[in-house]
Design a protein around this motif. Sequence first.
Motif, PDB file in Angstrom:
ATOM      1  N   GLU A 156     -16.493  -5.597  75.165  1.00  0.00           N
ATOM      2  CA  GLU A 156     -16.415  -4.459  75.886  1.00  0.00           C
ATOM      3  C   GLU A 156     -14.940  -3.963  75.773  1.00  0.00           C
ATOM      4  O   GLU A 156     -14.835  -2.481  75.499  1.00  0.00           O
ATOM      5  CB  GLU A 156     -16.764  -4.595  77.372  1.00  0.00           C
ATOM      6  CG  GLU A 156     -18.383  -4.909  77.703  1.00  0.00           C
ATOM      7  CD  GLU A 156     -18.744  -3.514  77.536  1.00  0.00           C
ATOM      8  OE1 GLU A 156     -18.975  -2.673  78.468  1.00  0.00           O
ATOM      9  OE2 GLU A 156     -19.630  -3.166  76.610  1.00  0.00           O
TER      10      GLU A 156
ATOM     11  N   LYS B 196     -15.670 -13.657  76.115  1.00  0.00           N
ATOM     12  CA  LYS B 196     -16.211 -13.134  75.141  1.00  0.00           C
ATOM     13  C   LYS B 196     -16.951 -11.472  75.303  1.00  0.00           C
ATOM     14  O   LYS B 196     -16.529 -10.433  74.962  1.00  0.00           O
ATOM     15  CB  LYS B 196     -17.158 -13.740  74.422  1.00  0.00           C
ATOM     16  CG  LYS B 196     -17.733 -13.220  73.149  1.00  0.00           C
ATOM     17  CD  LYS B 196     -18.694 -14.201  72.260  1.00  0.00           C
ATOM     18  CE  LYS B 196     -18.971 -13.637  70.593  1.00  0.00           C
ATOM     19  NZ  LYS B 196     -19.658 -14.599  70.007  1.00  0.00           N
ATOM     20  N   GLU B 197     -17.364 -11.528  76.439  1.00  0.00           N
ATOM     21  CA  GLU B 197     -18.099 -10.053  77.009  1.00  0.00           C
ATOM     22  C   GLU B 197     -16.848  -9.222  77.226  1.00  0.00           C
ATOM     23  O   GLU B 197     -17.154  -7.958  77.008  1.00  0.00           O
ATOM     24  CB  GLU B 197     -18.960 -10.308  78.034  1.00  0.00           C
ATOM     25  CG  GLU B 197     -19.650  -9.019  78.369  1.00  0.00           C
ATOM     26  CD  GLU B 197     -20.490  -9.113  79.788  1.00  0.00           C
ATOM     27  OE1 GLU B 197     -21.503  -8.656  79.983  1.00  0.00           O
ATOM     28  OE2 GLU B 197     -20.292 -10.133  80.505  1.00  0.00           O
ATOM     29  N   SER B 198     -15.891  -9.736  77.934  1.00  0.00           N
ATOM     30  CA  SER B 198     -14.818  -8.589  78.256  1.00  0.00           C
ATOM     31  C   SER B 198     -14.112  -8.303  76.946  1.00  0.00           C
ATOM     32  O   SER B 198     -13.504  -7.090  76.920  1.00  0.00           O
ATOM     33  CB  SER B 198     -13.849  -9.340  79.045  1.00  0.00           C
ATOM     34  OG  SER B 198     -14.454  -9.541  80.266  1.00  0.00           O
TER      35      SER B 198
ATOM     36  N   LYS C  86     -17.945  -5.439  84.776  1.00  0.00           N
ATOM     37  CA  LYS C  86     -19.245  -6.434  84.417  1.00  0.00           C
ATOM     38  C   LYS C  86     -19.092  -7.332  85.721  1.00  0.00           C
ATOM     39  O   LYS C  86     -20.065  -8.156  85.826  1.00  0.00           O
ATOM     40  CB  LYS C  86     -18.845  -7.288  83.403  1.00  0.00           C
ATOM     41  CG  LYS C  86     -19.071  -6.344  81.935  1.00  0.00           C
ATOM     42  CD  LYS C  86     -20.480  -5.706  81.902  1.00  0.00           C
ATOM     43  CE  LYS C  86     -20.405  -4.780  80.653  1.00  0.00           C
ATOM     44  NZ  LYS C  86     -21.775  -4.065  80.513  1.00  0.00           N
TER      45      LYS C  86
ATOM     46  N   GLY D  90     -18.135 -17.224  77.955  1.00  0.00           N
ATOM     47  CA  GLY D  90     -19.216 -16.064  77.915  1.00  0.00           C
ATOM     48  C   GLY D  90     -18.711 -14.717  78.788  1.00  0.00           C
ATOM     49  O   GLY D  90     -18.774 -13.757  77.839  1.00  0.00           O
ATOM     50  N   GLN D  91     -18.024 -14.942  79.791  1.00  0.00           N
ATOM     51  CA  GLN D  91     -17.665 -13.554  80.482  1.00  0.00           C
ATOM     52  C   GLN D  91     -16.134 -13.225  79.516  1.00  0.00           C
ATOM     53  O   GLN D  91     -15.962 -12.140  79.202  1.00  0.00           O
ATOM     54  CB  GLN D  91     -17.089 -14.222  81.664  1.00  0.00           C
ATOM     55  CG  GLN D  91     -18.380 -14.320  82.661  1.00  0.00           C
ATOM     56  CD  GLN D  91     -17.696 -14.678  84.035  1.00  0.00           C
ATOM     57  OE1 GLN D  91     -16.670 -15.530  84.411  1.00  0.00           O
ATOM     58  NE2 GLN D  91     -18.388 -14.283  85.073  1.00  0.00           N
TER      59      GLN D  91
ATOM     60  N   HIS E 209     -17.273  -9.863  86.933  1.00  0.00           N
ATOM     61  CA  HIS E 209     -17.408 -11.105  86.684  1.00  0.00           C
ATOM     62  C   HIS E 209     -16.703 -12.037  88.150  1.00  0.00           C
ATOM     63  O   HIS E 209     -17.553 -12.978  88.383  1.00  0.00           O
ATOM     64  CB  HIS E 209     -16.480 -11.479  85.400  1.00  0.00           C
ATOM     65  CG  HIS E 209     -17.104 -10.957  84.171  1.00  0.00           C
ATOM     66  ND1 HIS E 209     -16.289 -10.706  83.223  1.00  0.00           N
ATOM     67  CD2 HIS E 209     -18.240 -10.658  84.128  1.00  0.00           C
ATOM     68  CE1 HIS E 209     -17.062 -10.690  82.340  1.00  0.00           C
ATOM     69  NE2 HIS E 209     -18.219 -10.400  82.590  1.00  0.00           N
TER      70      HIS E 209
END
Length: 291
Positions: A182, A177-179, A124, A174-175, A126
Amino acid sequence: MSSRLHRRPIAVLLALLLLVGCSISEQQEIQMGRQLHPKFEQQFGGKVPDAAVQQYVDSVGQRMAQHAGRPNLDWQFAVLNSDEVNAFAVPGGYIYITQGLLSRLENEAQLAGVLGHEAAHVAKRHSVRQLERARATQGVSAVVGVVGSVFGVGSAGSLAGLALNLSNMKYGRGQEKESDLEGLRYMAAAGYNPRGMVETMQIMQSAAKGKGGPEFLSSHPNPGNRVEYLTEAIEKKYPAAAQQNTFAADNFRRGVTGRSYLAVPAGGGEPSAPASAMQPPPPNVISRPRR
């Protein structure tokens, strides 16, 4: 660690960013990682001197990378010779777990959760986005501080004499949680029980009760209710995978905990256990995992 070791990779990065605009292409990201990762490894004591352990961890990581959607990157997964309880993602596909964290894990699914989470940070982009944002808003000199903070090189920021905002010093919630989410997807797609990631986060939370807590929670801020939203996501998206006995604890024992490797002390020296005392490399560990 002297500041000279930090200046070289940062100088390379600055040269790269001076030649481009605010946007960093995938090829520039790859070049950046190739230049930076050797010095990053030195900052954390180098790699653990056990080729079989490194091969095992890389094999688990490669299973995660297959589902990350960025096949052009130089995906590599390695164990750093550091007692810190942490894991890192360097642009270009270089993923690291410290010996301090690896020693706390109990099965391969937990390891896959850590490596999948870090692979998602790279997939992503980041850290690259942080560099782009710093380049756009603060100029090239600010990138030096961001590199130091994102990659855990504490003295790098002082080279530019900058005091960066907290948002530039670690991944955002937010990054994170996204990681997490994913990483769950990668795990389920690779055949692991995604509850391994929940177990890992519970290990981290337990370690955090001690003095100072693990370094992972400093560089990877808890988005809040982490175990809860991971459990909810598993129940909604991966109920079948969560019922499988695919934690691969036996694989992990053969690949990590059953071996006699010991770290080389920071700053050099010889391993406490001679190479001849090490067990033979484990068999192919990426066969269908079992608990």
